[in-house]
Design a protein around this motif. Structure first.
Motif, PDB file in Angstrom:
ATOM      1  N   LYS A  83       0.665  -1.179  -0.003  1.00 59.21           N
ATOM      2  CA  LYS A  83       0.080   0.245  -0.057  1.00 59.21           C
ATOM      3  C   LYS A  83       1.120   1.587  -0.727  1.00 59.21           C
ATOM      4  N   LEU A  84       1.821   1.790   0.507  1.00 62.24           N
ATOM      5  CA  LEU A  84       2.719   2.399   0.708  1.00 62.24           C
ATOM      6  C   LEU A  84       3.748   2.884  -0.341  1.00 62.24           C
ATOM      7  N   GLN A  85       4.216   1.508  -0.941  1.00 61.36           N
ATOM      8  CA  GLN A  85       4.756   1.952  -2.378  1.00 61.36           C
ATOM      9  C   GLN A  85       3.535   2.234  -3.500  1.00 61.36           C
ATOM     10  N   THR A  86       2.224   2.004  -3.106  1.00 69.16           N
ATOM     11  CA  THR A  86       1.472   2.665  -4.627  1.00 69.16           C
ATOM     12  C   THR A  86       1.334   4.029  -4.238  1.00 69.16           C
ATOM     13  N   ALA A  87       0.868   4.352  -2.981  1.00 64.17           N
ATOM     14  CA  ALA A  87       0.712   5.683  -2.036  1.00 64.17           C
ATOM     15  C   ALA A  87       1.820   6.632  -2.929  1.00 64.17           C
ATOM     16  N   LEU A  88       3.294   5.659  -3.012  1.00 56.31           N
ATOM     17  CA  LEU A  88       4.413   7.211  -2.876  1.00 56.31           C
ATOM     18  C   LEU A  88       3.592   6.901  -4.694  1.00 56.31           C
ATOM     19  N   ASN A  89       3.992   6.065  -5.173  1.00 58.06           N
ATOM     20  CA  ASN A  89       4.219   5.909  -6.652  1.00 58.06           C
ATOM     21  C   ASN A  89       3.251   6.996  -7.110  1.00 58.06           C
ATOM     22  N   SER A  90       1.826   7.393  -5.964  1.00 57.98           N
ATOM     23  CA  SER A  90       1.130   7.832  -6.916  1.00 57.98           C
ATOM     24  C   SER A  90       0.571   8.978  -6.536  1.00 57.98           C
ATOM     25  N   GLY A  91       1.785   9.703  -5.883  1.00 53.86           N
ATOM     26  CA  GLY A  91       1.782  10.717  -5.656  1.00 53.86           C
ATOM     27  C   GLY A  91       0.845  11.151  -4.172  1.00 53.86           C
ATOM     28  N   ASP A  92       0.643  10.116  -3.642  1.00 49.08           N
ATOM     29  CA  ASP A  92      -0.672  10.501  -2.693  1.00 49.08           C
ATOM     30  C   ASP A  92      -0.317   9.681  -1.286  1.00 49.08           C
ATOM     31  N   ALA A  93       1.088  10.551  -0.881  1.00 48.24           N
ATOM     32  CA  ALA A  93       1.498   9.156   0.225  1.00 48.24           C
ATOM     33  C   ALA A  93       1.216  10.136   1.184  1.00 48.24           C
ATOM     34  N   PRO A  94       1.359   9.053   2.737  1.00 46.97           N
ATOM     35  CA  PRO A  94       1.410   9.773   3.432  1.00 46.97           C
ATOM     36  C   PRO A  94       2.510  10.706   4.263  1.00 46.97           C
ATOM     37  N   ASP A  95       2.022  11.206   5.028  1.00 45.71           N
ATOM     38  CA  ASP A  95       3.161  12.847   5.413  1.00 45.71           C
ATOM     39  C   ASP A  95       3.996  12.266   6.666  1.00 45.71           C
ATOM     40  N   ILE A  96       3.687  10.799   6.961  1.00 49.36           N
ATOM     41  CA  ILE A  96       4.401  10.141   8.239  1.00 49.36           C
ATOM     42  C   ILE A  96       4.361   8.505   7.886  1.00 49.36           C
ATOM     43  N   PHE A  97       5.169   7.901   7.494  1.00 47.95           N
ATOM     44  CA  PHE A  97       5.114   6.661   7.692  1.00 47.95           C
ATOM     45  C   PHE A  97       6.648   5.395   8.000  1.00 47.95           C
ATOM     46  N   GLY A 316      28.622 -15.831  17.002  1.00 46.85           N
ATOM     47  CA  GLY A 316      27.554 -14.604  17.161  1.00 46.85           C
ATOM     48  C   GLY A 316      27.154 -13.509  16.838  1.00 46.85           C
ATOM     49  N   SER A 317      27.126 -13.558  15.479  1.00 43.35           N
ATOM     50  CA  SER A 317      26.682 -12.248  13.892  1.00 43.35           C
ATOM     51  C   SER A 317      25.481 -12.423  14.518  1.00 43.35           C
ATOM     52  N   MET A 318      24.981 -11.015  14.260  1.00 40.50           N
ATOM     53  CA  MET A 318      23.380 -11.047  14.496  1.00 40.50           C
ATOM     54  C   MET A 318      22.472 -10.512  13.051  1.00 40.50           C
ATOM     55  N   MET A 319      21.159 -10.551  13.563  1.00 40.17           N
ATOM     56  CA  MET A 319      20.405 -10.292  12.275  1.00 40.17           C
ATOM     57  C   MET A 319      18.814 -10.151  13.032  1.00 40.17           C
ATOM     58  N   GLY A 320      18.732  -8.298  11.931  1.00 46.13           N
ATOM     59  CA  GLY A 320      17.597  -7.690  12.162  1.00 46.13           C
ATOM     60  C   GLY A 320      17.333  -6.009  11.891  1.00 46.13           C
ATOM     61  N   GLY A 321      16.388  -5.368  12.568  1.00 46.59           N
ATOM     62  CA  GLY A 321      16.155  -4.448  11.948  1.00 46.59           C
ATOM     63  C   GLY A 321      16.176  -3.386  12.745  1.00 46.59           C
ATOM     64  N   VAL A 322      16.105  -1.740  12.137  1.00 43.35           N
ATOM     65  CA  VAL A 322      15.993  -0.859  13.153  1.00 43.35           C
ATOM     66  C   VAL A 322      14.451   0.246  13.087  1.00 43.35           C
ATOM     67  N   ASP A 323      13.585  -0.400  12.947  1.00 41.13           N
ATOM     68  CA  ASP A 323      12.288   0.490  12.753  1.00 41.13           C
ATOM     69  C   ASP A 323      12.464   2.041  13.038  1.00 41.13           C
ATOM     70  N   GLY A 324      12.167   2.935  12.064  1.00 39.05           N
ATOM     71  CA  GLY A 324      12.464   3.740  12.125  1.00 39.05           C
ATOM     72  C   GLY A 324      10.736   4.733  11.408  1.00 39.05           C
ATOM     73  N   TYR A 325      10.566   5.771  11.580  1.00 42.67           N
ATOM     74  CA  TYR A 325       9.652   6.859  10.800  1.00 42.67           C
ATOM     75  C   TYR A 325      10.362   7.359   9.738  1.00 42.67           C
ATOM     76  N   SER A 326       9.569   8.032   8.375  1.00 43.59           N
ATOM     77  CA  SER A 326      10.654   8.469   7.849  1.00 43.59           C
ATOM     78  C   SER A 326       8.919   9.883   7.349  1.00 43.59           C
ATOM     79  N   CYS A 327       9.445  10.497   7.186  1.00 44.09           N
ATOM     80  CA  CYS A 327       8.517  11.509   5.906  1.00 44.09           C
ATOM     81  C   CYS A 327       8.503  12.004   5.104  1.00 44.09           C
ATOM     82  N   SER A 328       7.466  11.761   4.376  1.00 42.56           N
ATOM     83  CA  SER A 328       7.712  11.972   2.430  1.00 42.56           C
ATOM     84  C   SER A 328       8.131  13.259   2.130  1.00 42.56           C
ATOM     85  N   VAL A 329       8.381  13.942   1.476  1.00 41.45           N
ATOM     86  CA  VAL A 329       9.680  14.792   0.802  1.00 41.45           C
ATOM     87  C   VAL A 329       8.902  15.711   0.805  1.00 41.45           C
TER      88      VAL A 329
END
Length: 430
Positions: A83-97, A316-329
């Motif tokens: 849904k986010l990719q569709t919104a970004l590509n259509s120019g109708d992205a949320p401000d914060i995501f 001992g190597s680890m895997m994972g993410g760091v969740d964050g929040y972006s602003c659309s341009v």
């Protein structure tokens, strides 16, 4: 996209909490022309305390910033990326995501869809969140998201069910994990909950085995050049195929979802219908939302993904993410103010309490009391190397191809070689 981990900074080395000074968010970036500002926020919390956190955080921000309103929208995690990719590509992205980083973020940056936050991060968000957390949301030296949680993976399990099966020590090797699953089966307990309907939870098993089988140099080459010629990629698939042949997963795992309801893999753990689940550090919060009383699972524990004998990965190597929040341009300036608000220790502590996940703010980390979260942070900080989730590293198209290929193999319709070919084919089209 994959890098050697930098340890999280010690809270004691940081300055005391300062007051957050918001910029004038009722001027500029106004949607209405009357000095007011409205924004939209997309997050992936759909139940319980997570939903409450976002509603309260937005309400607190709006109260402190008259004229700013934020429309909060909750989207199921498995639906969000599409849904986010569709919104970004259509120019109708949320401000914060929600921002997952890696190749997915890189594609957004390349398309000019994200606001550069590098010079706008201030206050406690700048002082109390270490550079290592920001690095996961950066590209070419520029920051594109505010990190909110560090979410390494591993095996979350029920201590009561382990005790019932007579498992006295956590498995440290893949062979020991196989022995543990046999002991659980002998005790009449489903060893491993797996929500393979959503694909990515099944693929996590392959990701981790690749982290164990492949050297850091091979992983880095794959991320940079999309080359998967090393034999370690096939060996990872063979490891998973052999483990799956012991039938460790819950019945019907191919049609089980990961996080939707009591019948999901997280729900099976929450209700003691299965013993353990390989997942990221968001799992305790999801599990807690699915227990009968919707409270944290009292006997929940955690151990790192086991090592593989003969593997080329650094132990001992680890895997994972760091969740964050972006602003659309094109988001208004108030979007950056809100992200700085998210980075404060007060909001980060509330995030930890709502999601039962380790916060990135090092002052807020002092509030973490659960032994399993402390174990996660200790293992992550001590890791000689860490990778983001491989589907995040490779971007949406290649990542999806990888995830589907792993499920296809687990369904008995593919081979380890087919996984590698699927990734190579998708990479060739990228």
């Amino acid at each position: 996209m994959i890098s050697r981990r930098l340890p999280l900074a010690s809270a004691a080395a940081l300055a005391a909490v300062g007051a957050l000074v918001l910029s004038g968010c009722t001027t500029g970036g106004s949607d209405s022309g009357d000095g007011s500002t409205s924004m939209t926020l997309w997050h992936n919390s759909t139940t319980g305390p997570g939903v409450d956190f976002w509603e309260q955080t937005v309400a607190d921000f709006e109260e402190a910033n008259p004229g700013v309103t934020i429309d909060v929208q909750s989207i199921q995690n498995e639906d969000l990326d599409g849904k986010l990719q569709t919104a970004l590509n259509s120019g109708d992205a949320p401000d914060i995501f929600l921002q997952r980083g890696g190749g997915k973020m890189a594609a957004m940056v390349k398309a000019g869809q994200l606001k550069d936050l590098t010079d706008a991060i201030s206050g406690p968000a700048a002082e109390e969140i270490p550079d290592a957390a920001y690095s996961a949301n950066s590209l070419d030296g520029k920051v594109y998201a505010m990190p909110v949680a560090v979410l390494p993976g591993g095996l979350f399990y029920s201590q009561d069910l382990f005790d019932q099966a007579g498992i006295a020590e956590n498995p440290t090797t893949l062979d020991e994990l196989t022995d543990a699953t046999a002991a659980l089966k002998d005790a009449g307990i489903d060893p491993v909950a797996l929500g393979a309907q959503d694909a990515w939870p099944a693929a996590h098993w392959y990701y981790w085995l690749a982290l164990r089988e492949c050297s850091p140099e091979t992983l880095a080459e794959a991320a940079d050049a999309m080359t998967f010629d090393d034999e370690c990629w096939v060996r990872a698939g063979e490891d998973l195929q052999e483990f799956a042949a012991t039938e460790p997963f819950n019945a019907g795992f191919l049609t089980t979802s990961a996080q939707k309801g009591a019948g999901s893999s997280a729900g099976l753990i929450a209700n003691h219908q299965a013993s353990m689940e390989l997942m990221g550090a968001w799992d305790p919060g999801v599990i807690g939302s699915l227990t009968p009383d919707q409270k944290p699972l009292a006997d929940l524990a955690w151990f790192p993904f086991p090592e593989v004998d003969g593997g080329e990965g650094l132990p001992g190597s680890m895997m994972g993410g760091v969740d964050g929040y972006s602003c659309s341009v094109d988001a208004p300036d108030a979007c950056v103010d809100f992200l700085n608000f998210l980075g404060t220790s007060e909001v980060q502590t509330a995030y930890y309490k709502a999601f039962n996940a380790p916060p990135v703010n090092t002052v807020a980390q002092e509030a973490v009391t659960e032994p399993y979260l402390q174990d996660i942070l200790e293992a992550y900080n001590a890791a000689p190397y860490a990778s983001q989730w491989l589907d995040t590293v490779y971007g949406q198209n290649v990542g999806n191809a990888l995830n589907v290929a792993v499920v296809t193999m687990l369904a008995g319709q593919g081979t380890p070689e087919d996984i590698v070919k699927a990734v190579q084919d998708a990479a060739a089209k990228a």
